[in-house]
Write a protein that holds these residues in place. Structure first.
Motif, PDB file in Angstrom:
ATOM      1  N   GLN A   1      34.963  89.432  29.969  1.00 44.68           N
ATOM      2  CA  GLN A   1      33.637  88.819  29.902  1.00 44.68           C
ATOM      3  C   GLN A   1      33.522  87.902  28.683  1.00 44.68           C
TER       4      GLN A   1
ATOM      5  N   LEU B   1      34.457  78.867  28.068  1.00 45.70           N
ATOM      6  CA  LEU B   1      33.491  77.814  28.428  1.00 45.70           C
ATOM      7  C   LEU B   1      33.058  77.002  27.213  1.00 45.70           C
TER       8      LEU B   1
ATOM      9  N   LYS C   1      26.679  83.003  20.848  1.00 45.71           N
ATOM     10  CA  LYS C   1      26.123  82.677  22.162  1.00 45.71           C
ATOM     11  C   LYS C   1      26.650  83.625  23.236  1.00 45.71           C
TER      12      LYS C   1
ATOM     13  N   PHE D   1      30.766  86.416  35.232  1.00 47.92           N
ATOM     14  CA  PHE D   1      29.769  87.203  34.498  1.00 47.92           C
ATOM     15  C   PHE D   1      29.050  88.100  35.502  1.00 47.92           C
TER      16      PHE D   1
ATOM     17  N   LEU E   1      25.212  87.929  36.490  1.00 50.85           N
ATOM     18  CA  LEU E   1      24.647  86.657  36.950  1.00 50.85           C
ATOM     19  C   LEU E   1      25.101  86.357  38.377  1.00 50.85           C
TER      20      LEU E   1
ATOM     21  N   ILE F   1      25.341  78.553  33.651  1.00 50.81           N
ATOM     22  CA  ILE F   1      25.085  79.025  32.287  1.00 50.81           C
ATOM     23  C   ILE F   1      25.805  78.189  31.222  1.00 50.81           C
ATOM     24  N   GLY F   2      27.006  77.733  31.529  1.00 49.62           N
ATOM     25  CA  GLY F   2      27.725  76.921  30.553  1.00 49.62           C
ATOM     26  C   GLY F   2      27.024  75.595  30.309  1.00 49.62           C
TER      27      GLY F   2
ATOM     28  N   LYS G   1      23.709  76.658  28.267  1.00 47.44           N
ATOM     29  CA  LYS G   1      23.865  77.258  26.938  1.00 47.44           C
ATOM     30  C   LYS G   1      24.883  76.521  26.059  1.00 47.44           C
ATOM     31  N   VAL G   2      25.843  75.867  26.677  1.00 42.07           N
ATOM     32  CA  VAL G   2      26.857  75.181  25.871  1.00 42.07           C
ATOM     33  C   VAL G   2      26.567  73.685  25.786  1.00 42.07           C
TER      34      VAL G   2
ATOM     35  N   ARG H   1      32.722  77.129  38.134  1.00 43.13           N
ATOM     36  CA  ARG H   1      32.179  77.318  36.783  1.00 43.13           C
ATOM     37  C   ARG H   1      32.936  76.463  35.769  1.00 43.13           C
TER      38      ARG H   1
ATOM     39  N   MET I   1      31.889  72.048  33.760  1.00 45.69           N
ATOM     40  CA  MET I   1      31.946  71.601  32.370  1.00 45.69           C
ATOM     41  C   MET I   1      32.655  70.249  32.233  1.00 45.69           C
TER      42      MET I   1
END
Ligand SMILES: Nc1ncnc2c1ncn2[C@@H]1O[C@H](COP(=O)(O)OP(=O)(O)O)[C@@H](O)[C@H]1O
Ligand SMILES: [Mg+2]
Lengths: 223, 251
Positions: free
Chosen positions: A119, A126, A132, B94, B97, B105-106, B109-110, B154, B158
């Motif tokens: 995880q 990423l 985070k 994850f 999720l 999420i990337g 959040k990123v 996922r 990015m």
């Protein structure tokens, strides 16, 4: 109707008000314990040697000190020595919360460590910073897995909260004692107090079970 | 002369006394599909993990687009990892999720993209891997092949320049391998640069621009699929290839 039953019925609303105080102390301590315990758990799992050792020491200290000693130490000792004026109610929440934070940190630590290593790896891959990744990926899962532990912690806190009567917090036990010493109906009043505690335990566990169901994720096993 | 998009020089890694990577170097041109083969324990996973510093190499250097990556500079490292997608053998979705949220999420959040725009992109990537109808499912409700396709979506969301794939199909039931291979094949056609460890040599020989044979922490031989599979120079390569052909068959 026996006189003792009348005494309990008369006193019951007064005791029930005490259960609100009890619940407020427990809810406050649980929240405070979570707020402090979660960062402790993170520090213990991901921190360097110094942080890990400090958290270990913290946990050892607050698990080791008897509640009554800590309450007196804080309320009569520390508050007086430092000249700070805190109510017994506030001190009860802080002291129970600090002790609870030690236990909750271990519940959450266990949950974090039970998560697959992948995880965190996937989150890092990423481009997430460790913070985070912990906030968005690790903690949401760990808290879900911790709910059964929190439920246990709730019942322990609830019972421990009776000790705060020694500071004069107007919770269930203090009120039962107050009425009993005036009416001499000790047995029925303490019996009623015990009964209220048991009902509150049952209720709280039920509420946490509902919460667990609400945040349950398909296929994610809690039990 | 084109310069390589990814240059890896002399990566070394020790676990205790055990040298798992012994100075591995590799240059990857844009659009390449490099296939890593080699026996279990050869160091393929360690090599791939060292490339994006999920495992910290003891020695070695990595350049992306001619810029050397300094993993100690956190900001640089996080920016670099966004450009290098990673696919794991056991998916590592994850678990809390949905497929959709896993992909989004990337971005949120990123990359700091707003939820709506990120969601639109996530849906687009899931559609690309054929999972539009499964967006709202949680990982536990997906098959292994679907999970791996979510993890590819996922990574793709990015906008990576390079993808690292560590045996993406080896945790899958045989009947689910094809759907993941199809996605990877499409990726290759679209020009994605990839390094992939696999035992599926049928798939590898049809797509790879180069096969890299690793053993005992070293690259023993590298070359075109036909060279490595039909006429390898190294006897260890030949031995391994014949063994793996027996095991996984020519497809
Ligand atoms: N975290 C680790 N700690 C100790 N040894 C490891 C670790 N990860 C991998 N290894 C060892 O490194 C060697 C190479 O492993 P790996 O890179 O997984 O090989 P491959 O992917 O080619 O099968 C193996 O001998 C393995 O046991
Ligand atoms: Mg491997």
């Amino acid at each position: 109707m026996p006189e003792s039953l009348v005494a309990v019925i008369d006193a019951f609303p007064y005791l029930l008000q005490g259960s609100l105080v009890t619940l407020a102390v427990v809810a406050g301590a649980l929240s405070f314990g979570l707020l402090v315990g979660a960062p402790l758990a993170i520090g213990q799992v991901y921190g360097g040697a110094l942080i890990r050792r400090s958290v270990g020491l913290y946990v050892w200290f607050f698990r080791g000190i008897p509640l009554l000693v800590f309450l007196f130490l804080f309320y009569f000792g520390l508050c007086t020595a430092l000249g700070i004026n805190l109510s017994a109610f506030t001190v009860a929440i802080i002291v129970l919360g600090l002790i609870s934070s030690a236990y909750q940190s271990q519940i959450i630590r266990g949950a974090i460590q039970s998560l697959p290593e992948g995880q965190l790896k996937a989150a890092r891959a990423l481009g997430m910073s460790d913070i985070k990744a912990i906030v968005n990926i690790i903690i949401p899962q760990a808290l879900r897995l911790s709910i059964p532990g929190f439920s246990n912690e709730y019942s322990i806190l609830l019972k421990d909260s009776a000790v705060t009567y020694a500071l004069g917090v107007a919770e269930i036990m203090a009120r039962a004692h107050f009425v009993a010493t005036r009416t001499y109906h000790h047995f029925p009043l303490y019996f009623a107090a015990g009964l209220i505690f048991m009902i509150l335990t049952w209720l709280g566990v039920k509420v946490l079970r509902l919460l667990e169901d609400r945040v349950r994720i398909p296929g994610y096993s809690h039990n | 002369m084109t310069s390589p998009i990814l240059r890896i020089e002399n990566l070394s890694k020790k676990y205790g006394q055990r040298e798992v990577l012994k100075g591995v170097s590799l240059e990857v041109e844009k659009g390449d599909l490099k296939i890593l083969i080699g026996p279990s324990g050869a160091g393929k996973s360690t090599f791939l993990h060292c490339i994006n510093f999920l495992v910290k190499p003891d020695e070695g250097h990595v350049w992306l687009d001619n810029e050397e990556i300094h993993p100690a500079r956190k900001r640089e490292l996080y920016a670099y990892r966004q450009k290098v997608g990673m696919i794991f053998q056991d998916f590592n979705l994850f678990d809390h999720l949905t497929a959709f949220e896993n992909v989004r999420i990337g971005l949120v959040k990123v990359k700091g993209i707003g939820k709506d725009a990120a969601g639109a992109r996530a849906a687009q990537e899931l559609e690309r891997v054929g999972l539009k109808e499964h967006m709202q499912k949680y990982p536990s409700q997906l098959s292994g092949g679907q999970k791996q396709r979510v993890s590819i979506a996922r990574a793709l969301a990015m906008d990576p320049e390079v993808m690292l794939l560590d045996e993406p199909t080896s945790a899958l039931d045989p009947e689910l391998i094809g759907e993941v291979h199809a996605v990877i094949r499409d990726l290759g056609k679209s020009g994605m640069t990839m390094i992939m460890a696999t035992h599926q040599i049928g798939f590898a020989s049809s797509l790879a621009s180069e096969i890299i044979f690793m053993e005992d922490g070293r690259i023993l031989e590298q070359g075109t699929p036909s060279k490595i599979f039909n006429d390898p120079d190294n006897s260890r390569t030949r031995e391994f290839c014949s063994k793996i052909t027996d095991l996984y068959g020519e497809r």
